[in-house]
Design a protein around this motif. Structure first.
Motif, mmCIF file in Angstrom:
data_model
loop_
_atom_site.group_PDB
_atom_site.id
_atom_site.type_symbol
_atom_site.label_atom_id
_atom_site.label_comp_id
_atom_site.label_asym_id
_atom_site.label_seq_id
_atom_site.Cartn_x
_atom_site.Cartn_y
_atom_site.Cartn_z
ATOM 1 N N UNK A 128 0.588 -1.196 0.177
ATOM 2 C CA UNK A 128 -0.006 -0.024 0.001
ATOM 3 C C UNK A 128 0.749 1.285 0.170
ATOM 4 N N UNK A 129 1.964 1.207 0.617
ATOM 5 C CA UNK A 129 2.823 2.336 0.873
ATOM 6 C C UNK A 129 3.647 2.584 -0.433
ATOM 7 N N UNK A 130 4.170 1.348 -0.817
ATOM 8 C CA UNK A 130 5.236 1.476 -2.051
ATOM 9 C C UNK A 130 4.630 1.639 -3.346
ATOM 10 N N UNK A 131 3.444 1.014 -3.409
ATOM 11 C CA UNK A 131 2.591 1.371 -4.806
ATOM 12 C C UNK A 131 1.560 1.923 -4.306
ATOM 13 N N UNK A 132 1.163 3.113 -4.166
ATOM 14 C CA UNK A 132 0.007 3.545 -3.605
ATOM 15 C C UNK A 132 -1.413 3.121 -3.910
ATOM 16 N N UNK A 133 -1.897 2.744 -2.836
ATOM 17 C CA UNK A 133 -3.379 1.942 -2.829
ATOM 18 C C UNK A 133 -3.372 0.714 -3.556
ATOM 19 N N UNK A 134 -3.088 0.369 -4.756
ATOM 20 C CA UNK A 134 -3.445 -0.891 -5.393
ATOM 21 C C UNK A 134 -2.215 -1.936 -5.077
ATOM 22 N N UNK A 135 -0.994 -1.324 -4.517
ATOM 23 C CA UNK A 135 -0.017 -2.314 -4.020
ATOM 24 C C UNK A 135 -0.524 -3.215 -3.012
ATOM 25 N N UNK A 136 -1.555 -2.888 -2.236
ATOM 26 C CA UNK A 136 -2.063 -3.643 -0.897
ATOM 27 C C UNK A 136 -2.245 -5.153 -1.550
ATOM 28 N N UNK A 137 -2.947 -5.217 -2.644
ATOM 29 C CA UNK A 137 -3.522 -6.522 -3.267
ATOM 30 C C UNK A 137 -2.216 -7.421 -3.534
ATOM 31 N N UNK A 138 -1.294 -7.112 -4.370
ATOM 32 C CA UNK A 138 -0.059 -7.902 -4.664
ATOM 33 C C UNK A 138 0.629 -8.182 -3.310
ATOM 34 N N UNK A 139 0.637 -7.217 -2.386
ATOM 35 C CA UNK A 139 1.531 -7.334 -1.129
ATOM 36 C C UNK A 139 0.808 -8.350 -0.256
ATOM 37 N N UNK A 140 -0.454 -8.249 -0.348
ATOM 38 C CA UNK A 140 -0.998 -9.265 0.766
ATOM 39 C C UNK A 140 -0.816 -10.804 0.275
ATOM 40 N N UNK A 141 -1.223 -10.960 -1.126
ATOM 41 C CA UNK A 141 -0.803 -12.359 -1.576
ATOM 42 C C UNK A 141 0.504 -12.690 -1.805
ATOM 43 N N UNK A 142 1.464 -11.784 -1.929
ATOM 44 C CA UNK A 142 2.797 -11.944 -1.701
ATOM 45 C C UNK A 142 3.379 -12.260 -0.343
ATOM 46 N N UNK A 143 2.750 -11.769 0.697
ATOM 47 C CA UNK A 143 3.101 -12.075 2.052
ATOM 48 C C UNK A 143 2.534 -13.614 2.296
ATOM 49 N N UNK A 144 1.505 -13.878 1.880
ATOM 50 C CA UNK A 144 1.078 -15.354 2.049
ATOM 51 C C UNK A 144 2.001 -16.350 1.252
ATOM 52 N N UNK A 145 2.242 -15.926 -0.078
ATOM 53 C CA UNK A 145 3.306 -16.796 -0.646
ATOM 54 C C UNK A 145 4.705 -16.971 -0.066
ATOM 55 N N UNK A 146 5.085 -15.732 0.477
ATOM 56 C CA UNK A 146 6.388 -15.608 1.087
ATOM 57 C C UNK A 146 6.381 -16.678 2.423
ATOM 58 N N UNK A 147 5.419 -16.724 3.032
ATOM 59 C CA UNK A 147 5.185 -17.259 4.148
ATOM 60 C C UNK A 147 5.327 -18.866 3.991
ATOM 61 N N UNK A 148 4.465 -19.293 2.879
ATOM 62 C CA UNK A 148 4.330 -20.615 2.470
ATOM 63 C C UNK A 148 5.659 -21.183 1.788
ATOM 64 N N UNK A 149 6.262 -20.179 1.160
ATOM 65 C CA UNK A 149 7.439 -20.769 0.603
ATOM 66 C C UNK A 149 8.733 -20.811 1.722
ATOM 67 N N UNK A 150 8.629 -19.877 2.722
ATOM 68 C CA UNK A 150 9.639 -20.166 3.581
ATOM 69 C C UNK A 150 9.094 -21.602 4.403
#
Length: 160
Positions: A94-116
């Protein structure tokens, strides 16, 4: 409104953002209550517009969440660590890519957690899909709406 009151409103809004990620905590309503409190003390046109817009957005969000399939948390493997990664990812996006970045950030966070946790790309991708189907979409809708409200409030406080 004084600095201490602004900080208190910000803390309640932050608690509301965490509440969206925690089951059983009324995160969106905490954010709305903080917006109401701020608007009642500010009494400007912008404050009232933000309050009305926040109310409409949260009501629309509730309708959308009710239309989505029920959250099925059992057997999916949602952990506190995954929730933390998803929330941090959404906030950073949300901060890095204003507003719309929250969506890929959320999914990316889940992916990173599962990847680890799982180690491989294919397994992490499949687990991310499972999580998003089970509960992620409804949480993402609520979190995105709450981030929009908090972002608008921060903009109004800094601008005004």
């Amino acid at each position: 409104m004084g600095v201490w009151q602004l900080l208190l409103v910000a803390m309640v809004m932050l608690l509301g953002l965490f509440g969206v990620l925690a089951p059983g905590v009324p995160g969106p309503w905490l954010i709305w209550a903080a917006m109401l409190w701020w608007s009642l003390h500010e009494k400007t046109g912008l404050a009232w517009i933000l309050l009305v817009s926040s109310t409409a957005l949260l009501l629309l969000t509730q309708v959308v969440v009710w239309q989505l399939p029920q959250r099925r948390l059992r057997g999916v493997g949602i952990s506190q660590r995954m929730v933390a990664y998803a929330g941090i990812g959404a906030l950073l996006g949300f901060v890095l890519v204003p507003v719309l970045g929250a969506i890929p950030g959320f999914v990316g966070g889940i992916y990173l957690s599962e990847r680890l946790r799982l180690g491989g790309h294919g397994q992490a991708k499949a687990a991310t899909r499972r999580v998003m189907r089970a509960a992620g979409t409804s949480v993402l809708v609520e979190l995105f709406a709450c981030l929009l409200i908090v972002g608008a409030w921060v903009g109004a406080v800094l601008w005004g």
